[in-house]
Design a protein around this motif. Structure first.
Motif, PDB file in Angstrom:
ATOM      1  N   ILE A  94       0.876  -1.171   0.000  1.00 20.78           N
ATOM      2  CA  ILE A  94       0.000   0.000   0.000  1.00 20.78           C
ATOM      3  C   ILE A  94       0.912   1.220   0.000  1.00 20.78           C
ATOM      4  N   GLU A  95       0.775   2.055  -1.022  1.00 21.81           N
ATOM      5  CA  GLU A  95       1.690   3.193  -1.182  1.00 21.81           C
ATOM      6  C   GLU A  95       0.925   4.464  -1.530  1.00 21.81           C
ATOM      7  N   GLY A 118       4.339   5.727   2.825  1.00 16.32           N
ATOM      8  CA  GLY A 118       3.858   7.012   2.332  1.00 16.32           C
ATOM      9  C   GLY A 118       2.368   7.219   2.444  1.00 16.32           C
ATOM     10  N   SER A 119       1.728   6.621   3.447  1.00 16.29           N
ATOM     11  CA  SER A 119       0.268   6.630   3.526  1.00 16.29           C
ATOM     12  C   SER A 119      -0.226   7.290   4.817  1.00 16.29           C
ATOM     13  N   ARG A 120      -1.522   7.631   4.831  1.00 13.04           N
ATOM     14  CA  ARG A 120      -2.128   8.299   5.982  1.00 13.04           C
ATOM     15  C   ARG A 120      -3.401   7.568   6.385  1.00 13.04           C
ATOM     16  N   PHE A 121      -3.543   7.371   7.695  1.00 15.96           N
ATOM     17  CA  PHE A 121      -4.745   6.747   8.259  1.00 15.96           C
ATOM     18  C   PHE A 121      -5.227   7.657   9.374  1.00 15.96           C
ATOM     19  N   THR A 146       5.846  -4.152   7.464  1.00 12.63           N
ATOM     20  CA  THR A 146       6.636  -2.928   7.554  1.00 12.63           C
ATOM     21  C   THR A 146       5.744  -1.729   7.252  1.00 12.63           C
ATOM     22  N   ILE A 147       5.802  -0.720   8.129  1.00 11.75           N
ATOM     23  CA  ILE A 147       5.136   0.566   7.887  1.00 11.75           C
ATOM     24  C   ILE A 147       6.216   1.635   7.903  1.00 11.75           C
ATOM     25  N   SER A 148       6.305   2.422   6.831  1.00 15.35           N
ATOM     26  CA  SER A 148       7.345   3.449   6.758  1.00 15.35           C
ATOM     27  C   SER A 148       6.789   4.744   6.172  1.00 15.35           C
ATOM     28  N   HIS A 149       7.360   5.857   6.625  1.00 21.41           N
ATOM     29  CA  HIS A 149       7.067   7.180   6.069  1.00 21.41           C
ATOM     30  C   HIS A 149       5.561   7.422   5.969  1.00 21.41           C
ATOM     31  N   SER A 150       4.854   7.082   7.048  1.00 22.61           N
ATOM     32  CA  SER A 150       3.393   7.169   7.066  1.00 22.61           C
ATOM     33  C   SER A 150       2.927   7.851   8.338  1.00 22.61           C
ATOM     34  N   SER A 172      10.162   5.732  10.519  1.00 26.92           N
ATOM     35  CA  SER A 172       9.781   7.103  10.149  1.00 26.92           C
ATOM     36  C   SER A 172       8.270   7.247  10.028  1.00 26.92           C
ATOM     37  N   ILE A 173       7.563   6.879  11.109  1.00 26.24           N
ATOM     38  CA  ILE A 173       6.113   7.052  11.116  1.00 26.24           C
ATOM     39  C   ILE A 173       5.723   8.036  12.223  1.00 26.24           C
TER      40      ILE A 173
END
Length: 204
Positions: A94-95, A118-121, A146-150, A172-173
């Motif tokens: 998911i990007e 790179g996502s937003r919730f 893995t969750i990154s830059h979100s 980097s979340i």
């Protein structure tokens, strides 16, 4: 169905708002929007899942490499709605996706390799909920999420919930302003019955 018939097919959403209900697609299909701001999938009344992503194969450990990218998922505050539900959808990514105003933004179960970047919730009851994957001994792979830059922010109950998973990597979340003030049963991250390790750093 046409994209599923041609393995590795892509469904493209030009900019616009699409009124959808329980849109089902398959783990070898990628969904691509024109951009996260303009390509919006919005839940109709009575929707259970805005997007339902599943593996129809008997062998649920076959790598299928499905993508969801550059889309906005609007739950439209429909009661009980899940924005994205992933079932046995291994190697999924998911990007650059935003999911908001859902009961659960992303619900993922039975997935053993998954990447979110790179996502937003935000503005959900629960931003992201990871559940178990049962991996047979014949499959020499870890369960690794893995969750990154979100960012996972402003969800009313929990930002991130995870249980019965073996590896969760956060890089980097931003996890902040989740839960309800004064209610200790809510908050940023809730881990239950982890089978392995969780690593990373982010703002809580």
């Amino acid at each position: 169905d046409a994209a599923h018939a041609a393995p590795g097919g892509t469904v493209f959403f030009p900019a616009g708002t699409y009124s959808v209900s329980d849109l089902t697609y398959y783990a070898d299909v990628s969904l691509l929007g024109e951009n996260r701001v303009g390509a919006i999938l919005k839940a109709r009344s009575g929707t259970t899942n805005v997007l339902y992503f599943t593996n129809l194969l008997t062998d649920t450990f076959t790598p299928l490499y499905g993508y969801i990218r550059d889309l906005q998922i609007d739950g439209n505050s429909v009661s009980g709605v899940t924005g994205i539900r992933l079932l046995n959808s291994n190697f999924s990514t998911i990007e650059n996706v935003r999911v908001h105003h859902c009961d659960i933004g992303l619900y993922s179960t039975g997935n053993y390799l998954q990447n979110i970047t790179g996502s937003r919730f935000n503005f959900n009851r629960v931003g992201i909920y990871f559940d178990a994957a049962t991996i047979p001994s014949s499959v020499n792979l870890p369960q690794e999420i893995t969750i990154s830059h979100s960012s996972i922010t402003a969800n009313t109950e929990w930002g991130l919930k995870a249980k019965y998973i073996s590896s969760l990597i956060l890089a980097s979340i931003d996890v902040e302003q989740n839960g309800t003030n004064g209610d200790a049963t809510t908050g940023g991250i809730k881990m239950e019955n982890l089978n392995g390790h969780a690593t990373g750093a982010g703002g809580l």
